[in-house]
Design a protein around this motif. Structure first.
Motif, PDB file in Angstrom:
ATOM      1  N   GLY A 176       0.801  -1.223   0.000  1.00  0.00           N
ATOM      2  CA  GLY A 176       0.000   0.000   0.000  1.00  0.00           C
ATOM      3  C   GLY A 176       0.829   1.266   0.000  1.00  0.00           C
ATOM      4  N   LEU A 177       2.124   1.165  -0.369  1.00  0.00           N
ATOM      5  CA  LEU A 177       2.996   2.340  -0.329  1.00  0.00           C
ATOM      6  C   LEU A 177       3.114   3.014  -1.689  1.00  0.00           C
ATOM      7  CD1 LEU A 177       5.803   0.800   1.943  1.00  0.00           C
ATOM      8  CD2 LEU A 177       3.985   2.383   2.614  1.00  0.00           C
ATOM      9  N   LEU A 178       2.605   2.377  -2.746  1.00  0.00           N
ATOM     10  CA  LEU A 178       2.697   2.944  -4.101  1.00  0.00           C
ATOM     11  C   LEU A 178       1.444   2.555  -4.874  1.00  0.00           C
ATOM     12  CD1 LEU A 178       4.968   4.269  -6.104  1.00  0.00           C
ATOM     13  CD2 LEU A 178       5.094   1.934  -7.007  1.00  0.00           C
ATOM     14  N   LYS A 179       0.831   3.515  -5.556  1.00  0.00           N
ATOM     15  CA  LYS A 179      -0.298   3.196  -6.438  1.00  0.00           C
ATOM     16  C   LYS A 179       0.269   2.743  -7.786  1.00  0.00           C
ATOM     17  CE  LYS A 179      -3.792   4.358  -3.807  1.00  0.00           C
ATOM     18  NZ  LYS A 179      -4.980   5.051  -3.621  1.00  0.00           N
ATOM     19  N   PRO A 180      -0.338   1.722  -8.401  1.00  0.00           N
ATOM     20  CA  PRO A 180       0.232   1.177  -9.638  1.00  0.00           C
ATOM     21  C   PRO A 180       0.583   2.216 -10.702  1.00  0.00           C
ATOM     22  CG  PRO A 180      -1.468  -0.275  -8.836  1.00  0.00           C
ATOM     23  CD  PRO A 180      -1.486   0.932  -7.925  1.00  0.00           C
ATOM     24  N   PRO A 181      -0.255   3.239 -10.963  1.00  0.00           N
ATOM     25  CA  PRO A 181       0.118   4.186 -12.031  1.00  0.00           C
ATOM     26  C   PRO A 181       1.383   4.963 -11.725  1.00  0.00           C
ATOM     27  CG  PRO A 181      -2.211   4.369 -11.493  1.00  0.00           C
ATOM     28  CD  PRO A 181      -1.594   3.523 -10.422  1.00  0.00           C
ATOM     29  N   ASP A 182       1.824   4.970 -10.448  1.00  0.00           N
ATOM     30  CA  ASP A 182       3.050   5.674 -10.100  1.00  0.00           C
ATOM     31  C   ASP A 182       4.295   4.823 -10.335  1.00  0.00           C
ATOM     32  OD1 ASP A 182       1.565   7.902  -9.341  1.00  0.00           O
ATOM     33  OD2 ASP A 182       1.243   7.094  -7.330  1.00  0.00           O
ATOM     34  N   CYS A 183       4.113   3.576 -10.747  1.00  0.00           N
ATOM     35  CA  CYS A 183       5.253   2.737 -11.156  1.00  0.00           C
ATOM     36  C   CYS A 183       5.634   3.139 -12.586  1.00  0.00           C
ATOM     37  CB  CYS A 183       4.856   1.257 -11.105  1.00  0.00           C
ATOM     38  SG  CYS A 183       6.054   0.172 -11.913  1.00  0.00           S
ATOM     39  N   SER A 184       6.928   3.365 -12.809  1.00  0.00           N
ATOM     40  CA  SER A 184       7.367   3.888 -14.116  1.00  0.00           C
ATOM     41  C   SER A 184       7.103   2.904 -15.259  1.00  0.00           C
ATOM     42  CB  SER A 184       8.859   4.234 -14.070  1.00  0.00           C
ATOM     43  OG  SER A 184       9.596   3.057 -13.768  1.00  0.00           O
ATOM     44  N   ALA A 185       6.945   1.619 -14.928  1.00  0.00           N
ATOM     45  CA  ALA A 185       6.724   0.622 -15.995  1.00  0.00           C
ATOM     46  C   ALA A 185       5.247   0.397 -16.290  1.00  0.00           C
ATOM     47  CB  ALA A 185       7.368  -0.702 -15.591  1.00  0.00           C
ATOM     48  N   PHE A 186       4.366   0.984 -15.481  1.00  0.00           N
ATOM     49  CA  PHE A 186       2.929   0.739 -15.624  1.00  0.00           C
ATOM     50  C   PHE A 186       2.437   1.123 -17.013  1.00  0.00           C
ATOM     51  CE2 PHE A 186      -1.470   2.288 -15.413  1.00  0.00           C
ATOM     52  CZ  PHE A 186      -2.107   1.183 -14.892  1.00  0.00           C
ATOM     53  N   ALA A 187       1.800   0.162 -17.676  1.00  0.00           N
ATOM     54  CA  ALA A 187       1.159   0.378 -18.983  1.00  0.00           C
ATOM     55  C   ALA A 187       2.135   0.740 -20.088  1.00  0.00           C
ATOM     56  CB  ALA A 187       0.063   1.441 -18.890  1.00  0.00           C
ATOM     57  N   THR A 188       3.435   0.677 -19.804  1.00  0.00           N
ATOM     58  CA  THR A 188       4.435   0.900 -20.858  1.00  0.00           C
ATOM     59  C   THR A 188       5.202  -0.413 -21.047  1.00  0.00           C
ATOM     60  OG1 THR A 188       5.922   1.843 -19.182  1.00  0.00           O
ATOM     61  CG2 THR A 188       4.611   3.390 -20.513  1.00  0.00           C
TER      62      THR A 188
ATOM     63  N   ARG B  49      -6.803   3.164 -16.892  1.00  0.00           N
ATOM     64  CA  ARG B  49      -5.775   3.562 -17.841  1.00  0.00           C
ATOM     65  C   ARG B  49      -6.304   4.708 -18.708  1.00  0.00           C
ATOM     66  NH1 ARG B  49      -4.480   0.448 -22.558  1.00  0.00           N
ATOM     67  NH2 ARG B  49      -6.293  -0.675 -21.812  1.00  0.00           N
ATOM     68  N   ARG B  50      -5.446   5.711 -18.945  1.00  0.00           N
ATOM     69  CA  ARG B  50      -5.848   6.774 -19.868  1.00  0.00           C
ATOM     70  C   ARG B  50      -5.907   6.231 -21.283  1.00  0.00           C
ATOM     71  NH1 ARG B  50      -1.843  10.869 -17.726  1.00  0.00           N
ATOM     72  NH2 ARG B  50      -0.719  10.358 -19.621  1.00  0.00           N
ATOM     73  N   ASN B  51      -6.601   6.905 -22.151  1.00  0.00           N
ATOM     74  CA  ASN B  51      -6.756   6.417 -23.529  1.00  0.00           C
ATOM     75  C   ASN B  51      -5.420   6.290 -24.251  1.00  0.00           C
ATOM     76  OD1 ASN B  51      -9.464   6.079 -23.292  1.00  0.00           O
ATOM     77  ND2 ASN B  51      -9.972   8.120 -24.057  1.00  0.00           N
ATOM     78  N   ASP B  52      -4.435   7.124 -23.850  1.00  0.00           N
ATOM     79  CA  ASP B  52      -3.128   6.986 -24.504  1.00  0.00           C
ATOM     80  C   ASP B  52      -2.320   5.847 -23.888  1.00  0.00           C
ATOM     81  OD1 ASP B  52      -2.276   7.885 -22.058  1.00  0.00           O
ATOM     82  OD2 ASP B  52      -1.396   9.745 -22.798  1.00  0.00           O
ATOM     83  N   GLY B  53      -2.945   5.124 -22.931  1.00  0.00           N
ATOM     84  CA  GLY B  53      -2.329   3.924 -22.390  1.00  0.00           C
ATOM     85  C   GLY B  53      -1.209   4.169 -21.421  1.00  0.00           C
ATOM     86  N   SER B  54      -1.033   5.409 -20.948  1.00  0.00           N
ATOM     87  CA  SER B  54       0.184   5.671 -20.197  1.00  0.00           C
ATOM     88  C   SER B  54      -0.004   5.929 -18.709  1.00  0.00           C
ATOM     89  CB  SER B  54       0.894   6.881 -20.808  1.00  0.00           C
ATOM     90  OG  SER B  54       0.049   7.998 -20.736  1.00  0.00           O
ATOM     91  N   GLY B  55      -1.175   5.780 -18.171  1.00  0.00           N
ATOM     92  CA  GLY B  55      -1.266   5.994 -16.747  1.00  0.00           C
ATOM     93  C   GLY B  55      -2.703   6.088 -16.302  1.00  0.00           C
ATOM     94  N   ALA B  56      -2.885   6.534 -15.075  1.00  0.00           N
ATOM     95  CA  ALA B  56      -4.242   6.592 -14.530  1.00  0.00           C
ATOM     96  C   ALA B  56      -4.984   7.818 -15.011  1.00  0.00           C
ATOM     97  CB  ALA B  56      -4.166   6.603 -13.011  1.00  0.00           C
ATOM     98  N   ARG B  57      -6.297   7.719 -14.968  1.00  0.00           N
ATOM     99  CA  ARG B  57      -7.117   8.892 -15.298  1.00  0.00           C
ATOM    100  C   ARG B  57      -6.979   9.938 -14.223  1.00  0.00           C
ATOM    101  NH1 ARG B  57     -12.520   6.302 -15.526  1.00  0.00           N
ATOM    102  NH2 ARG B  57     -11.853   4.407 -16.417  1.00  0.00           N
TER     103      ARG B  57
END
Ligand code: SF4
Length: 372
Positions: free
Chosen positions: A325-337, A364-372
Protein backbone atom coordinates in the motif's frame (compact mmCIF):
# COMPACT_ATOMS: atom_id res chain seq x y z
CA UNK A 1 -30.17 -10.32 -10.18
CA UNK A 2 -30.95 -11.32 -6.59
CA UNK A 3 -27.98 -11.14 -4.20
CA UNK A 4 -26.11 -8.90 -6.66
CA UNK A 5 -28.30 -5.90 -7.56
CA UNK A 6 -29.17 -5.19 -3.93
CA UNK A 7 -25.44 -4.78 -3.20
CA UNK A 8 -24.97 -2.42 -6.16
CA UNK A 9 -27.92 -0.14 -5.51
CA UNK A 10 -27.16 3.51 -6.31
CA UNK A 11 -29.42 5.04 -3.65
CA UNK A 12 -27.92 2.86 -0.92
CA UNK A 13 -24.42 3.75 -2.13
CA UNK A 14 -25.28 7.47 -2.03
CA UNK A 15 -26.64 7.16 1.52
CA UNK A 16 -23.53 5.32 2.72
CA UNK A 17 -21.27 7.86 1.01
CA UNK A 18 -23.14 10.66 2.76
CA UNK A 19 -22.77 8.84 6.08
CA UNK A 20 -19.00 8.52 5.55
CA UNK A 21 -18.71 12.22 4.63
CA UNK A 22 -20.63 13.27 7.74
CA UNK A 23 -18.45 11.03 9.94
CA UNK A 24 -14.97 11.90 8.71
CA UNK A 25 -13.52 14.94 10.47
CA UNK A 26 -9.79 14.45 9.87
CA UNK A 27 -7.38 12.47 7.63
CA UNK A 28 -7.50 8.67 7.86
CA UNK A 29 -5.80 5.89 5.89
CA UNK A 30 -7.62 2.58 5.50
CA UNK A 31 -6.30 -0.54 3.77
CA UNK A 32 -8.51 -3.06 1.98
CA UNK A 33 -6.70 -6.36 2.41
CA UNK A 34 -8.11 -8.35 -0.47
CA UNK A 35 -7.41 -7.97 -4.18
CA UNK A 36 -11.07 -8.72 -4.92
CA UNK A 37 -12.00 -5.65 -2.88
CA UNK A 38 -9.34 -3.61 -4.72
CA UNK A 39 -10.88 -4.58 -8.05
CA UNK A 40 -14.37 -3.58 -6.87
CA UNK A 41 -13.08 -0.22 -5.58
CA UNK A 42 -11.28 0.58 -8.82
CA UNK A 43 -13.94 -0.86 -11.11
CA UNK A 44 -16.87 0.98 -9.50
CA UNK A 45 -14.90 4.15 -8.70
CA UNK A 46 -15.72 3.89 -4.99
CA UNK A 47 -12.61 5.83 -3.97
CA UNK A 48 -13.83 8.81 -6.02
CA UNK A 49 -16.99 8.95 -3.89
CA UNK A 50 -15.09 9.33 -0.62
CA UNK A 51 -14.08 12.56 1.12
CA UNK A 52 -10.55 13.70 0.24
CA UNK A 53 -9.44 13.27 3.87
CA UNK A 54 -10.00 9.52 3.61
CA UNK A 55 -7.27 7.58 1.77
CA UNK A 56 -7.71 3.98 0.66
CA UNK A 57 -4.55 1.93 0.13
CA UNK A 58 -4.41 -1.50 -1.46
CA UNK A 59 -3.13 -4.48 0.50
CA UNK A 60 -1.28 -7.72 -0.25
CA UNK A 61 -4.42 -9.82 -0.65
CA UNK A 62 -3.68 -11.38 -4.00
CA UNK A 63 -2.17 -14.85 -3.51
CA UNK A 64 -0.92 -15.04 -7.08
CA UNK A 65 0.94 -11.75 -6.58
CA UNK A 66 2.70 -12.72 -3.35
CA UNK A 67 3.84 -16.25 -4.31
CA UNK A 68 7.64 -15.88 -4.16
CA UNK A 69 9.74 -16.24 -7.27
CA UNK A 70 11.59 -19.21 -5.70
CA UNK A 71 8.36 -21.25 -5.59
CA UNK A 72 7.44 -20.16 -9.13
CA UNK A 73 10.85 -21.45 -10.23
CA UNK A 74 10.20 -24.76 -8.45
CA UNK A 75 6.89 -24.98 -10.32
CA UNK A 76 8.67 -24.38 -13.65
CA UNK A 77 11.19 -27.08 -12.86
CA UNK A 78 8.59 -29.63 -11.73
CA UNK A 79 6.44 -28.93 -14.81
CA UNK A 80 9.45 -29.58 -17.04
CA UNK A 81 9.97 -33.13 -15.72
CA UNK A 82 8.83 -35.70 -18.32
CA UNK A 83 7.01 -37.91 -15.79
CA UNK A 84 5.01 -35.01 -14.31
CA UNK A 85 1.52 -33.68 -15.06
CA UNK A 86 1.61 -30.23 -13.46
CA UNK A 87 -1.81 -28.83 -12.42
CA UNK A 88 -2.55 -25.22 -11.58
CA UNK A 89 -5.26 -22.60 -11.57
CA UNK A 90 -4.99 -20.57 -14.80
CA UNK A 91 -3.78 -17.31 -13.18
CA UNK A 92 -0.49 -18.87 -12.17
CA UNK A 93 0.53 -19.82 -15.71
CA UNK A 94 1.59 -16.30 -16.70
CA UNK A 95 3.37 -15.34 -13.47
CA UNK A 96 7.03 -14.77 -14.35
CA UNK A 97 9.78 -16.76 -12.67
CA UNK A 98 13.48 -16.22 -13.25
CA UNK A 99 13.31 -17.96 -16.61
CA UNK A 100 9.86 -17.62 -18.12
CA UNK A 101 6.49 -18.87 -16.95
CA UNK A 102 4.40 -22.04 -16.99
CA UNK A 103 3.02 -21.19 -20.45
CA UNK A 104 6.63 -21.22 -21.73
CA UNK A 105 7.14 -24.66 -20.15
CA UNK A 106 3.92 -25.87 -21.78
CA UNK A 107 5.01 -24.47 -25.15
CA UNK A 108 8.30 -26.37 -24.78
CA UNK A 109 6.43 -29.65 -24.27
CA UNK A 110 5.77 -29.72 -20.52
CA UNK A 111 2.46 -31.32 -19.50
CA UNK A 112 0.82 -28.33 -17.76
CA UNK A 113 -2.92 -28.54 -17.12
CA UNK A 114 -5.32 -25.84 -15.94
CA UNK A 115 -7.65 -27.09 -13.23
CA UNK A 116 -10.71 -25.54 -11.59
CA UNK A 117 -10.51 -27.52 -8.34
CA UNK A 118 -7.79 -29.56 -6.60
CA UNK A 119 -10.16 -32.51 -6.99
CA UNK A 120 -9.58 -32.25 -10.78
CA UNK A 121 -5.93 -33.06 -10.07
CA UNK A 122 -6.95 -36.09 -8.01
CA UNK A 123 -9.01 -37.30 -10.96
CA UNK A 124 -5.98 -36.90 -13.23
CA UNK A 125 -3.90 -38.94 -10.77
CA UNK A 126 -6.49 -41.72 -10.81
CA UNK A 127 -6.64 -41.70 -14.62
CA UNK A 128 -2.85 -41.64 -15.11
CA UNK A 129 -1.33 -44.16 -12.67
CA UNK A 130 1.95 -44.25 -14.62
CA UNK A 131 2.47 -40.46 -14.29
CA UNK A 132 3.14 -38.19 -11.30
CA UNK A 133 0.50 -35.48 -10.79
CA UNK A 134 1.73 -32.35 -8.98
CA UNK A 135 -0.87 -29.81 -7.89
CA UNK A 136 0.19 -26.18 -7.33
CA UNK A 137 -1.47 -25.28 -4.00
CA UNK A 138 -1.76 -21.49 -4.08
CA UNK A 139 -4.10 -19.20 -2.20
CA UNK A 140 -5.07 -17.77 1.16
CA UNK A 141 -7.02 -19.53 3.91
CA UNK A 142 -10.01 -19.48 1.55
CA UNK A 143 -8.73 -22.21 -0.75
CA UNK A 144 -6.63 -24.18 1.74
CA UNK A 145 -9.52 -26.49 2.81
CA UNK A 146 -10.02 -27.74 -0.77
CA UNK A 147 -6.33 -28.65 -1.07
CA UNK A 148 -6.44 -30.25 2.38
CA UNK A 149 -9.41 -32.37 1.30
CA UNK A 150 -7.56 -33.38 -1.89
CA UNK A 151 -4.63 -34.59 0.24
CA UNK A 152 -6.96 -36.46 2.61
CA UNK A 153 -8.75 -38.09 -0.34
CA UNK A 154 -5.43 -39.03 -1.99
CA UNK A 155 -4.40 -40.74 1.22
CA UNK A 156 -7.75 -42.56 1.57
CA UNK A 157 -7.65 -43.71 -2.05
CA UNK A 158 -4.03 -44.88 -1.82
CA UNK A 159 -2.90 -42.60 -4.66
CA UNK A 160 0.90 -42.69 -4.61
CA UNK A 161 1.24 -40.49 -7.71
CA UNK A 162 -0.33 -37.31 -6.28
CA UNK A 163 1.56 -34.49 -4.54
CA UNK A 164 1.24 -30.81 -3.67
CA UNK A 165 3.59 -27.89 -4.24
CA UNK A 166 2.50 -26.01 -1.12
CA UNK A 167 2.46 -22.21 -1.44
CA UNK A 168 -0.49 -21.07 0.69
CA UNK A 169 -0.19 -17.87 2.69
CA UNK A 170 -2.05 -16.57 5.75
CA UNK A 171 -3.59 -13.13 6.10
CA UNK A 172 -3.19 -12.16 9.81
CA UNK A 173 0.64 -12.47 9.86
CA UNK A 174 0.80 -10.24 6.76
CA UNK A 175 -1.43 -7.64 8.43
CA UNK A 176 0.83 -7.73 11.47
CA UNK A 177 3.93 -7.32 9.26
CA UNK A 178 2.34 -4.24 7.66
CA UNK A 179 1.37 -2.77 11.03
CA UNK A 180 4.82 -3.30 12.52
CA UNK A 181 6.74 -1.96 9.49
CA UNK A 182 8.48 1.41 10.02
CA UNK A 183 6.43 4.21 8.53
CA UNK A 184 3.18 2.24 8.40
CA UNK A 185 0.37 4.59 7.43
CA UNK A 186 -2.52 2.15 7.84
CA UNK A 187 -4.98 3.11 10.60
CA UNK A 188 -7.82 0.70 9.81
CA UNK A 189 -8.45 -2.46 7.79
CA UNK A 190 -11.19 -3.95 5.68
CA UNK A 191 -10.51 -7.65 6.31
CA UNK A 192 -11.24 -10.19 3.56
CA UNK A 193 -14.74 -11.63 3.95
CA UNK A 194 -14.05 -14.93 2.19
CA UNK A 195 -10.98 -15.66 4.33
CA UNK A 196 -13.07 -15.03 7.46
CA UNK A 197 -15.86 -17.25 6.14
CA UNK A 198 -13.40 -20.11 6.60
CA UNK A 199 -11.31 -18.92 9.54
CA UNK A 200 -13.72 -16.71 11.46
CA UNK A 201 -12.35 -13.53 13.02
CA UNK A 202 -11.23 -14.38 16.55
CA UNK A 203 -7.56 -14.10 15.59
CA UNK A 204 -8.15 -10.53 14.33
CA UNK A 205 -9.37 -9.46 17.78
CA UNK A 206 -5.86 -9.86 19.20
CA UNK A 207 -4.40 -7.81 16.32
CA UNK A 208 -6.96 -5.01 16.80
CA UNK A 209 -6.22 -4.91 20.53
CA UNK A 210 -2.42 -4.96 20.30
CA UNK A 211 -2.09 -2.42 17.47
CA UNK A 212 -5.13 -0.30 18.42
CA UNK A 213 -6.47 -0.65 14.88
CA UNK A 214 -10.11 -1.13 13.83
CA UNK A 215 -10.74 -4.14 11.60
CA UNK A 216 -14.04 -4.67 9.78
CA UNK A 217 -14.70 -8.01 8.07
CA UNK A 218 -16.03 -6.86 4.69
CA UNK A 219 -17.57 -8.36 1.55
CA UNK A 220 -16.82 -7.61 -2.07
CA UNK A 221 -19.74 -5.76 -3.61
CA UNK A 222 -19.82 -1.94 -3.70
CA UNK A 223 -22.38 -1.66 -0.88
CA UNK A 224 -20.37 -4.10 1.25
CA UNK A 225 -17.22 -2.04 0.79
CA UNK A 226 -18.86 1.34 1.43
CA UNK A 227 -20.54 -0.04 4.56
CA UNK A 228 -17.22 -1.56 5.72
CA UNK A 229 -15.51 1.82 5.24
CA UNK A 230 -18.32 3.57 7.14
CA UNK A 231 -17.87 1.13 10.03
CA UNK A 232 -14.07 1.61 10.11
CA UNK A 233 -14.26 5.42 10.10
CA UNK A 234 -16.94 5.35 12.82
CA UNK A 235 -14.52 3.43 15.03
CA UNK A 236 -11.60 5.70 14.12
CA UNK A 237 -13.53 8.89 14.86
CA UNK A 238 -14.79 7.45 18.17
CA UNK A 239 -11.32 6.29 19.21
CA UNK A 240 -12.37 2.64 19.23
CA UNK A 241 -10.33 -0.28 17.88
CA UNK A 242 -12.24 -3.53 17.65
CA UNK A 243 -13.34 -6.15 15.16
CA UNK A 244 -16.75 -5.77 13.53
CA UNK A 245 -18.44 -7.94 10.94
CA UNK A 246 -20.01 -6.24 7.91
CA UNK A 247 -20.19 -9.55 6.01
CA UNK A 248 -22.54 -11.26 8.46
CA UNK A 249 -24.48 -12.96 5.67
CA UNK A 250 -21.46 -15.23 5.23
CA UNK A 251 -19.12 -14.92 8.22
CA UNK A 252 -19.48 -16.21 11.78
CA UNK A 253 -16.97 -15.39 14.53
CA UNK A 254 -15.88 -19.03 14.79
CA UNK A 255 -15.74 -19.56 10.99
CA UNK A 256 -16.15 -22.96 9.37
CA UNK A 257 -14.77 -25.32 12.01
CA UNK A 258 -14.94 -28.43 9.79
CA UNK A 259 -12.85 -26.70 7.10
CA UNK A 260 -10.38 -25.50 9.74
CA UNK A 261 -10.01 -29.07 11.06
CA UNK A 262 -9.20 -30.37 7.56
CA UNK A 263 -6.57 -27.66 7.11
CA UNK A 264 -5.04 -28.41 10.54
CA UNK A 265 -4.83 -32.12 9.69
CA UNK A 266 -2.83 -31.53 6.50
CA UNK A 267 -1.03 -28.19 6.90
CA UNK A 268 0.87 -26.29 9.57
CA UNK A 269 2.10 -22.67 9.68
CA UNK A 270 5.63 -22.05 8.44
CA UNK A 271 7.99 -19.19 7.60
CA UNK A 272 7.13 -17.96 4.10
CA UNK A 273 8.68 -15.37 1.79
CA UNK A 274 6.14 -13.03 0.18
CA UNK A 275 7.05 -11.82 -3.28
CA UNK A 276 8.22 -8.21 -3.15
CA UNK A 277 7.81 -8.07 0.64
CA UNK A 278 10.17 -10.63 2.17
CA UNK A 279 9.94 -13.33 4.81
CA UNK A 280 7.11 -13.24 7.35
CA UNK A 281 7.19 -15.74 10.26
CA UNK A 282 4.39 -18.32 10.35
CA UNK A 283 2.70 -16.75 7.32
CA UNK A 284 2.63 -19.80 5.04
CA UNK A 285 1.29 -23.35 5.11
CA UNK A 286 3.52 -26.42 4.81
CA UNK A 287 2.45 -30.05 4.87
CA UNK A 288 2.48 -31.62 8.35
CA UNK A 289 4.77 -34.55 9.16
CA UNK A 290 1.81 -36.91 8.64
CA UNK A 291 1.43 -35.72 5.03
CA UNK A 292 5.04 -34.93 4.13
CA UNK A 293 5.07 -37.81 1.62
CA UNK A 294 2.65 -35.68 -0.44
CA UNK A 295 5.10 -32.75 -0.50
CA UNK A 296 6.36 -32.34 -4.09
CA UNK A 297 9.56 -30.64 -2.88
CA UNK A 298 10.36 -33.81 -0.90
CA UNK A 299 9.26 -36.29 -3.57
CA UNK A 300 11.29 -34.49 -6.27
CA UNK A 301 14.13 -33.32 -4.03
CA UNK A 302 16.86 -34.62 -6.37
CA UNK A 303 15.78 -32.93 -9.62
CA UNK A 304 14.93 -29.73 -7.73
CA UNK A 305 18.37 -29.70 -6.08
CA UNK A 306 20.04 -29.83 -9.51
CA UNK A 307 18.14 -26.73 -10.66
CA UNK A 308 19.90 -23.38 -10.33
CA UNK A 309 17.68 -20.56 -11.61
CA UNK A 310 19.48 -17.53 -13.01
CA UNK A 311 18.10 -14.00 -12.79
CA UNK A 312 15.44 -12.63 -10.49
CA UNK A 313 12.75 -10.00 -10.24
CA UNK A 314 12.71 -7.38 -12.98
CA UNK A 315 14.50 -4.39 -11.42
CA UNK A 316 11.79 -2.01 -12.71
CA UNK A 317 9.02 -3.84 -10.87
CA UNK A 318 7.94 -2.16 -7.63
CA UNK A 319 5.37 -4.75 -6.66
CA UNK A 320 6.63 -4.88 -3.07
CA UNK A 321 5.63 -1.24 -2.56
CA UNK A 322 2.30 -1.81 -4.34
CA UNK A 323 1.52 -4.84 -2.18
CA UNK A 324 2.20 -2.91 1.04
CA UNK A 325 0.00 0.00 0.00
CA UNK A 326 3.00 2.34 -0.33
CA UNK A 327 2.70 2.94 -4.10
CA UNK A 328 -0.30 3.20 -6.44
CA UNK A 329 0.23 1.18 -9.64
CA UNK A 330 0.12 4.19 -12.03
CA UNK A 331 3.05 5.67 -10.10
CA UNK A 332 5.25 2.74 -11.16
CA UNK A 333 7.37 3.89 -14.12
CA UNK A 334 6.72 0.62 -15.99
CA UNK A 335 2.93 0.74 -15.62
CA UNK A 336 1.16 0.38 -18.98
CA UNK A 337 4.43 0.90 -20.86
CA UNK A 338 6.92 -1.92 -20.28
CA UNK A 339 4.42 -3.73 -18.05
CA UNK A 340 1.03 -4.75 -19.41
CA UNK A 341 -1.23 -7.80 -18.87
CA UNK A 342 0.11 -9.23 -22.15
CA UNK A 343 3.71 -8.69 -21.05
CA UNK A 344 3.70 -8.47 -17.24
CA UNK A 345 6.91 -7.63 -15.40
CA UNK A 346 5.40 -8.51 -12.05
CA UNK A 347 2.64 -10.71 -10.68
CA UNK A 348 0.25 -7.85 -9.71
CA UNK A 349 -0.20 -7.19 -13.44
CA UNK A 350 -1.05 -10.87 -14.08
CA UNK A 351 -3.64 -11.87 -11.58
CA UNK A 352 -7.35 -11.18 -11.79
CA UNK A 353 -6.95 -9.88 -8.23
CA UNK A 354 -3.74 -7.88 -8.79
CA UNK A 355 -3.84 -4.13 -8.10
CA UNK A 356 -1.79 -3.28 -11.20
CA UNK A 357 -4.15 -5.29 -13.42
CA UNK A 358 -7.13 -3.49 -11.83
CA UNK A 359 -5.72 -0.06 -12.62
CA UNK A 360 -4.71 -1.17 -16.12
CA UNK A 361 -8.20 -2.44 -16.81
CA UNK A 362 -10.27 0.35 -15.27
CA UNK A 363 -8.10 3.45 -14.84
CA UNK A 364 -5.77 3.56 -17.84
CA UNK A 365 -5.85 6.77 -19.87
CA UNK A 366 -6.76 6.42 -23.53
CA UNK A 367 -3.13 6.99 -24.50
CA UNK A 368 -2.33 3.92 -22.39
CA UNK A 369 0.18 5.67 -20.20
CA UNK A 370 -1.27 5.99 -16.75
CA UNK A 371 -4.24 6.59 -14.53
CA UNK A 372 -7.12 8.89 -15.30
S1 SF4 B 1 2.96 -2.01 -12.92
FE1 SF4 B 1 4.08 -3.90 -13.42
S2 SF4 B 1 6.23 -3.39 -13.03
FE2 SF4 B 1 4.99 -1.85 -11.93
S3 SF4 B 1 4.68 -2.71 -9.88
FE3 SF4 B 1 2.93 -3.36 -11.11
S4 SF4 B 1 3.53 -5.41 -11.86
FE4 SF4 B 1 5.43 -4.41 -11.17
Amino acid sequence: MKYVDEYRDGATAAALTERIKRTVSRPWTVMEVCGGQTHAIVRFGLDALLPSALTLVHGPGCPVCVTPIGIIDQALQLASLPQVIFCSFGDMLRVPGCQGNLFDVKAAGGDVRIIYSPLDALELARANPDRQVVCFAVGFETTAPAYAMAAIQARRQGLSNFSLLAAHVLVPPAMEAILSAPGCLVQGFLAAGHVCTVMGYEEYEDLARRYRVPIVVTGFEPIDILEGIAMVVSQLEAGRAGVENQYSRSVRREGNVAAQAAVREVFEPTLRAWRGIGEIPLSGLALTAAYVDLDATVRFRDPLSRFAPAGGEDPDCQSGLVLQGLLKPPDCSAFATRCTPENPLGAPMVSGEGACAAYYRYRRRNDGSGAR
